[in-house]
Design a protein around this motif. Structure first.
Motif, PDB file in Angstrom:
ATOM      1  N   THR A 176       0.835  -1.212   0.000  1.00  0.00           N
ATOM      2  CA  THR A 176       0.000   0.000   0.000  1.00  0.00           C
ATOM      3  C   THR A 176       0.867   1.259   0.000  1.00  0.00           C
ATOM      4  O   THR A 176       0.490   2.273  -0.599  1.00  0.00           O
ATOM      5  N   ALA A 179       1.962   1.870  -3.466  1.00  0.00           N
ATOM      6  CA  ALA A 179       0.800   2.300  -4.260  1.00  0.00           C
ATOM      7  C   ALA A 179       0.515   3.786  -4.098  1.00  0.00           C
ATOM      8  O   ALA A 179       0.111   4.452  -5.062  1.00  0.00           O
ATOM      9  N   ILE A 180       0.727   4.341  -2.899  1.00  0.00           N
ATOM     10  CA  ILE A 180       0.454   5.774  -2.701  1.00  0.00           C
ATOM     11  C   ILE A 180       1.711   6.624  -2.859  1.00  0.00           C
ATOM     12  O   ILE A 180       1.609   7.837  -3.018  1.00  0.00           O
ATOM     13  N   LYS A 182       4.087   6.030  -5.370  1.00  0.00           N
ATOM     14  CA  LYS A 182       4.233   6.192  -6.824  1.00  0.00           C
ATOM     15  C   LYS A 182       2.981   5.642  -7.508  1.00  0.00           C
ATOM     16  O   LYS A 182       3.011   4.589  -8.149  1.00  0.00           O
ATOM     17  N   PRO A 183       1.859   6.355  -7.393  1.00  0.00           N
ATOM     18  CA  PRO A 183       0.596   5.815  -7.929  1.00  0.00           C
ATOM     19  C   PRO A 183       0.582   5.664  -9.442  1.00  0.00           C
ATOM     20  O   PRO A 183      -0.176   4.844  -9.969  1.00  0.00           O
ATOM     21  N   SER A 187       1.457   1.797 -10.898  1.00  0.00           N
ATOM     22  CA  SER A 187       0.003   1.737 -11.061  1.00  0.00           C
ATOM     23  C   SER A 187      -0.545   0.325 -10.857  1.00  0.00           C
ATOM     24  O   SER A 187      -1.705   0.159 -10.459  1.00  0.00           O
ATOM     25  N   THR A 190      -1.280   0.123  -7.256  1.00  0.00           N
ATOM     26  CA  THR A 190      -2.384   1.030  -6.949  1.00  0.00           C
ATOM     27  C   THR A 190      -3.718   0.416  -7.369  1.00  0.00           C
ATOM     28  O   THR A 190      -4.700   0.439  -6.617  1.00  0.00           O
ATOM     29  N   GLN A 191      -3.746  -0.154  -8.569  1.00  0.00           N
ATOM     30  CA  GLN A 191      -4.968  -0.804  -9.046  1.00  0.00           C
ATOM     31  C   GLN A 191      -5.264  -2.066  -8.243  1.00  0.00           C
ATOM     32  O   GLN A 191      -6.430  -2.385  -7.966  1.00  0.00           O
ATOM     33  N   TYR A 196      -5.999   4.693  -5.412  1.00  0.00           N
ATOM     34  CA  TYR A 196      -5.187   5.470  -4.466  1.00  0.00           C
ATOM     35  C   TYR A 196      -5.905   5.664  -3.132  1.00  0.00           C
ATOM     36  O   TYR A 196      -5.305   5.512  -2.060  1.00  0.00           O
ATOM     37  N   ALA A 199      -5.975   2.471  -1.132  1.00  0.00           N
ATOM     38  CA  ALA A 199      -4.621   2.137  -0.699  1.00  0.00           C
ATOM     39  C   ALA A 199      -4.202   3.000   0.485  1.00  0.00           C
ATOM     40  O   ALA A 199      -3.606   2.505   1.453  1.00  0.00           O
ATOM     41  N   ARG A 200      -4.530   4.299   0.441  1.00  0.00           N
ATOM     42  CA  ARG A 200      -4.181   5.191   1.550  1.00  0.00           C
ATOM     43  C   ARG A 200      -4.969   4.809   2.805  1.00  0.00           C
ATOM     44  O   ARG A 200      -4.439   4.830   3.923  1.00  0.00           O
TER      45      ARG A 200
END
Length: 245
Positions: A176, A179-180, A182-183, A187, A190-191, A196, A199-200
Motif C-alpha cells: 500500500t 501504491a500511494i 508512486k501511484p 500503477s 495502486t490498481q 489510491y 490504498a491510503r
C-alpha cells in the motif's frame, strides 16, 4: 528425580547455578532484525503522522482520530515556536523521513523473511491447527480466567498469531505504501489495492494496527519480566530444570 531434558524448540541448555540453566531461545540474526525494526517502525509511524496532518480525513463517526490538540500537545492554540513538540506544518520533513526509512524497512523485512524461511525458524512462528486453541488458553490465563499454564514452547499460540499477523501487516504496508508513493509509476499496485484512496485508507489502518501491536507487545514484555526481555538481547533465557518422577 530431577533431570535435564533437551527442548526440541529452544535448543541447547547450559547450567548456570543449581537447578537454573541458560536455554538458547533467539538466534543472533532474529535479534538483529528485531532491534533494527523497532526504531524503524517507530520513526515511520512518527513521520507518517506528520504526513497525515496535511490531509487528516479519517474519523470514527464524528470523532477525529487525530484532533488539533494531538499535533501540538500542551497548548490550547498552536504556539509560535513549538519545535519538536509541534507536529503541524512538517509535511516535507515527514515525507523525507518516511521515504528514506521505507527502504531500510523493506530490506530488513525481506532479509528477515528469507532467514526465517531458510533457517527453519518459520516452524516456530507459523500457526498450525492447534494454534487458535492455544491462543485462547493463553488469553484466558493472562486474564486470570484459567489457572493452568499454557504448554511451554518457544512461542505460544497467541504469539504465533500475532507475529504471523505482523509479517502480513508489514507486507501490506509495503504494497500500500508503494501504491500511494508512486501511484502512476507503480500503477499495478495502486490498481491491485483498489485505487489510491483505498490504498491510503488501508495504509493508515495498518499503521493503527502496528501502534496497537506495539502497545500490547510492550505490556506483555513488561508482564513477562526481565528474563524474557534479556533473551531478546543475549539470545538466552534462564529456566529451571523440570522435575520428573
Amino acid at each position: 528425580m530431577a533431570h535435564l531434558t533437551e527442548d526440541s524448540e529452544s535448543g541447547s541448555k547450559r547450567q548456570v547455578a543449581g537447578r537454573l540453566y541458560l536455554e538458547k531461545k533467539h538466534p543472533l540474526a532474529i535479534r538483529w532484525f528485531h532491534w533494527i525494526n523497532f526504531p524503524l517502525i517507530a520513526i515511520m509511524i512518527w513521520s507518517g503522522v506528520l504526513i497525515y496532518w496535511a490531509n487528516g480525513v479519517y474519523r470514527l463517526g464524528s470523532i477525529s482520530l487525530f484532533p488539533d490538540w494531538f499535533y501540538h500537545p500542551g497548548y490550547q492554540e498552536k504556539p509560535p515556536e513549538a519545535g519538536l513538540y509541534d507536529l503541524t506544518g512538517r509535511l516535507a520533513e515527514g515525507m523525507s523521513w518516511h521515504f528514506m526509512l521505507m527502504w531500510f524497512f523493506t530490506i530488513n523485512g525481506i532479509l528477515y523473511v528469507l532467514y526465517t524461511a531458510l533457517s527453519g525458524e518459520w516452524r516456530y512462528i507459523l500457526p498450525n491447527r492447534s494454534t487458535l486453541k492455544e491462543a485462547i488458553h493463553v488469553i484466558l490465563h493472562d486474564l486470570h480466567l484459567r489457572k493452568d499454564h499454557p504448554p511451554r514452547q518457544k512461542f505460544n499460540g497467541a504469539q504465533k498469531l500475532a507475529y504471523t499477523g505482523v509479517i502480513i501487516m508489514g507486507f501490506g504496508s509495503l504494497i500500500t505504501g508503494i501504491a500511494i508513493y508512486k501511484p502512476v509509476q507503480a500503477s499495478f499496485f495502486t490498481q491491485l489495492m483498489g485505487g489510491y484512496t483505498v490504498a491510503r485508507f488501508l495504509h493508515f489502518w495498518l499503521m493503527i494496527l502496528f501502534v496497537l501491536f506495539f502497545l500490547v507487545h510492550i505490556l506483555q514484555v513488561m508482564r513477562a519480566g526481565w528474563n524474557n526481555f534479556r533473551s531478546m538481547v543475549t539470545g538466552y533465557e534462564i529456566v529451571a530444570e523440570e522435575e520428573s518422577v
